[in-house]
Design a protein around this motif. Structure first.
Motif, PDB file in Angstrom:
ATOM      1  N   ALA A 112      -3.832   9.883   4.131  1.00  0.00           N
ATOM      2  CA  ALA A 112      -3.712   9.025   2.953  1.00  0.00           C
ATOM      3  C   ALA A 112      -4.323   7.671   3.270  1.00  0.00           C
ATOM      4  O   ALA A 112      -4.306   7.219   4.425  1.00  0.00           O
ATOM      5  N   ARG A 113      -4.871   7.057   2.252  1.00  0.00           N
ATOM      6  CA  ARG A 113      -5.396   5.704   2.412  1.00  0.00           C
ATOM      7  C   ARG A 113      -4.872   4.833   1.277  1.00  0.00           C
ATOM      8  O   ARG A 113      -4.623   5.324   0.165  1.00  0.00           O
ATOM      9  N   ALA A 114      -4.705   3.548   1.576  1.00  0.00           N
ATOM     10  CA  ALA A 114      -4.304   2.560   0.570  1.00  0.00           C
ATOM     11  C   ALA A 114      -5.137   1.320   0.830  1.00  0.00           C
ATOM     12  O   ALA A 114      -4.964   0.653   1.847  1.00  0.00           O
ATOM     13  N   ASP A 115      -6.044   1.046  -0.078  1.00  0.00           N
ATOM     14  CA  ASP A 115      -7.057   0.016   0.112  1.00  0.00           C
ATOM     15  C   ASP A 115      -6.783  -1.170  -0.816  1.00  0.00           C
ATOM     16  O   ASP A 115      -7.001  -1.080  -2.020  1.00  0.00           O
ATOM     17  N   ARG A 116      -6.272  -2.250  -0.254  1.00  0.00           N
ATOM     18  CA  ARG A 116      -6.030  -3.507  -0.979  1.00  0.00           C
ATOM     19  C   ARG A 116      -5.135  -3.309  -2.209  1.00  0.00           C
ATOM     20  O   ARG A 116      -5.317  -3.950  -3.230  1.00  0.00           O
ATOM     21  N   VAL A 117      -4.159  -2.420  -2.081  1.00  0.00           N
ATOM     22  CA  VAL A 117      -3.261  -2.159  -3.211  1.00  0.00           C
ATOM     23  C   VAL A 117      -1.858  -2.701  -2.976  1.00  0.00           C
ATOM     24  O   VAL A 117      -1.203  -3.163  -3.906  1.00  0.00           O
ATOM     25  N   LEU A 118      -1.393  -2.688  -1.716  1.00  0.00           N
ATOM     26  CA  LEU A 118      -0.026  -3.123  -1.443  1.00  0.00           C
ATOM     27  C   LEU A 118       0.156  -4.624  -1.645  1.00  0.00           C
ATOM     28  O   LEU A 118       1.285  -5.095  -1.826  1.00  0.00           O
ATOM     29  N   GLN A 119      -0.927  -5.376  -1.656  1.00  0.00           N
ATOM     30  CA  GLN A 119      -0.802  -6.802  -1.954  1.00  0.00           C
ATOM     31  C   GLN A 119      -0.361  -7.047  -3.396  1.00  0.00           C
ATOM     32  O   GLN A 119       0.128  -8.143  -3.717  1.00  0.00           O
ATOM     33  N   HIS A 120      -0.474  -6.024  -4.235  1.00  0.00           N
ATOM     34  CA  HIS A 120      -0.171  -6.200  -5.655  1.00  0.00           C
ATOM     35  C   HIS A 120       1.102  -5.491  -6.123  1.00  0.00           C
ATOM     36  O   HIS A 120       1.592  -5.786  -7.220  1.00  0.00           O
ATOM     37  N   VAL A 121       1.647  -4.542  -5.367  1.00  0.00           N
ATOM     38  CA  VAL A 121       2.767  -3.746  -5.865  1.00  0.00           C
ATOM     39  C   VAL A 121       4.058  -4.557  -5.864  1.00  0.00           C
ATOM     40  O   VAL A 121       4.207  -5.535  -5.129  1.00  0.00           O
ATOM     41  N   ALA A 122       5.017  -4.101  -6.672  1.00  0.00           N
ATOM     42  CA  ALA A 122       6.288  -4.823  -6.779  1.00  0.00           C
ATOM     43  C   ALA A 122       7.126  -4.711  -5.518  1.00  0.00           C
ATOM     44  O   ALA A 122       7.813  -5.658  -5.133  1.00  0.00           O
ATOM     45  N   ASP A 123       7.085  -3.554  -4.859  1.00  0.00           N
ATOM     46  CA  ASP A 123       7.958  -3.315  -3.707  1.00  0.00           C
ATOM     47  C   ASP A 123       7.178  -2.548  -2.638  1.00  0.00           C
ATOM     48  O   ASP A 123       7.185  -1.310  -2.611  1.00  0.00           O
ATOM     49  N   PRO A 124       6.495  -3.253  -1.730  1.00  0.00           N
ATOM     50  CA  PRO A 124       5.711  -2.562  -0.702  1.00  0.00           C
ATOM     51  C   PRO A 124       6.535  -1.618   0.163  1.00  0.00           C
ATOM     52  O   PRO A 124       6.053  -0.546   0.548  1.00  0.00           O
ATOM     53  N   THR A 125       7.779  -1.984   0.469  1.00  0.00           N
ATOM     54  CA  THR A 125       8.610  -1.130   1.317  1.00  0.00           C
ATOM     55  C   THR A 125       8.884   0.205   0.645  1.00  0.00           C
ATOM     56  O   THR A 125       8.789   1.273   1.270  1.00  0.00           O
ATOM     57  N   ARG A 126       9.219   0.179  -0.626  1.00  0.00           N
ATOM     58  CA  ARG A 126       9.466   1.419  -1.361  1.00  0.00           C
ATOM     59  C   ARG A 126       8.202   2.261  -1.435  1.00  0.00           C
ATOM     60  O   ARG A 126       8.237   3.490  -1.268  1.00  0.00           O
ATOM     61  N   ALA A 127       7.059   1.619  -1.670  1.00  0.00           N
ATOM     62  CA  ALA A 127       5.793   2.355  -1.729  1.00  0.00           C
ATOM     63  C   ALA A 127       5.480   3.004  -0.386  1.00  0.00           C
ATOM     64  O   ALA A 127       5.028   4.156  -0.322  1.00  0.00           O
ATOM     65  N   LEU A 128       5.736   2.310   0.707  1.00  0.00           N
ATOM     66  CA  LEU A 128       5.480   2.872   2.028  1.00  0.00           C
ATOM     67  C   LEU A 128       6.399   4.058   2.312  1.00  0.00           C
ATOM     68  O   LEU A 128       5.981   5.038   2.938  1.00  0.00           O
TER      69      LEU A 128
END
Length: 258
Positions: A112-128
């Motif tokens: 999986a890749r995530a490219d410059r997206v976690l800087q914008h999400v509401a909850d990076p920990t939940r996304a991870l």
């Protein structure tokens, strides 16, 4: 405060993403992310926050005709663009979904890749945690995120530079320091983090930097927010557009394994 050297209109989001991907910076870090993914033919690969599908073709080439690529994005317009761009690639599907709640069974993907997206999400920990859930044991996640607190722009008045960076860090980007935080957050989400790769890009051309950083548009917003005065903004932009220019920002590529 307006300088004819810089853009004043906000670019279309899809056009902006394509623009970044076409720069030397974009090609460099995206190529490094692809290398770190170490994709094998036949694997299932997720592009989380795929946008208009800028990177789906390169992932499809890596998995070959025996593999699967799944792009995920929360925006219908970019999903539509990604689907149109990959319509002739049978190994690619694109889904409209939230990274905090992925519509995928557990242990679905090898990479999986995530490219410059976690800087914008509401909850990076939940996304991870969701990324960890959908990866198979031994799977690999590669993330690329800037740390906007590392943004430096040379100016004779260092107070103006500090005020500009502080505005970007505190007001413009939701998770502005995510680059440095990713190893810790990924570990807390259940990953191991074997490597962290810093990539510092130096801009020597003001117009090239403006096409990525939106110098004048951001300066206008900083004035409206009270971080810069009109007079300070005028001096800031006048020097950036006429004097020797140097700016730099660091992006971190973080490799995480499930």
């Amino acid at each position: 405060m307006t300088s004819t050297a810089f853009e004043t209109a906000t670019p279309d989001p899809i056009a902006y993403l394509d623009r970044v991907a076409a720069t030397d910076l974009g090609r460099s870090y995206k190529g490094r992310m692809l290398d770190e993914l170490d994709i094998r033919p036949g694997q299932t690969v997720l592009d989380l926050g795929c946008g208009p599908g800028t990177d789906l073709a390169s992932l499809a080439q890596a998995v070959t005709a025996t593999g699967t690529v799944i792009g995920v994005d929360h925006d219908q317009t970019t999903v539509d663009a990604a689907r149109e761009r990959t319509a002739d690639q049978h190994t690619v599907t694109v889904r409209l979904a939230d990274l905090h709640d992925l519509p995928l069974p557990g242990h679905t993907a090898d990479r999986a890749r995530a490219d410059r997206v976690l800087q914008h999400v509401a909850d990076p920990t939940r996304a991870l945690r969701e990324m960890h859930r959908v990866l198979r044991p031994g799977g690999r996640l590669v993330m690329g995120e800037p740390d906007w607190d590392t943004l430096t722009v040379d100016h004779p008045d260092s107070d103006l530079s500090r005020a500009y960076t502080q505005y970007v860090t505190d007001q413009v980007i939701r998770n502005s320091r995510i680059g440095r935080q990713l190893p810790r957050l990924a570990t807390q989400a259940g990953f191991t983090v074997p490597s962290v790769i810093p990539i510092t890009h130096v801009f020597r051309d003001a117009r090239a930097a403006d096409r990525i950083l939106g110098l004048e548009r951001t300066t206008r917003r900083a004035v409206a927010a009270g971080h810069l005065t009109e007079e300070g903004a005028r001096r800031w932009l006048d020097h950036l557009s006429t004097g020797p220019f140097l700016a730099a920002v660091t992006l971190y590529i973080v490799v995480a394994e499930s």
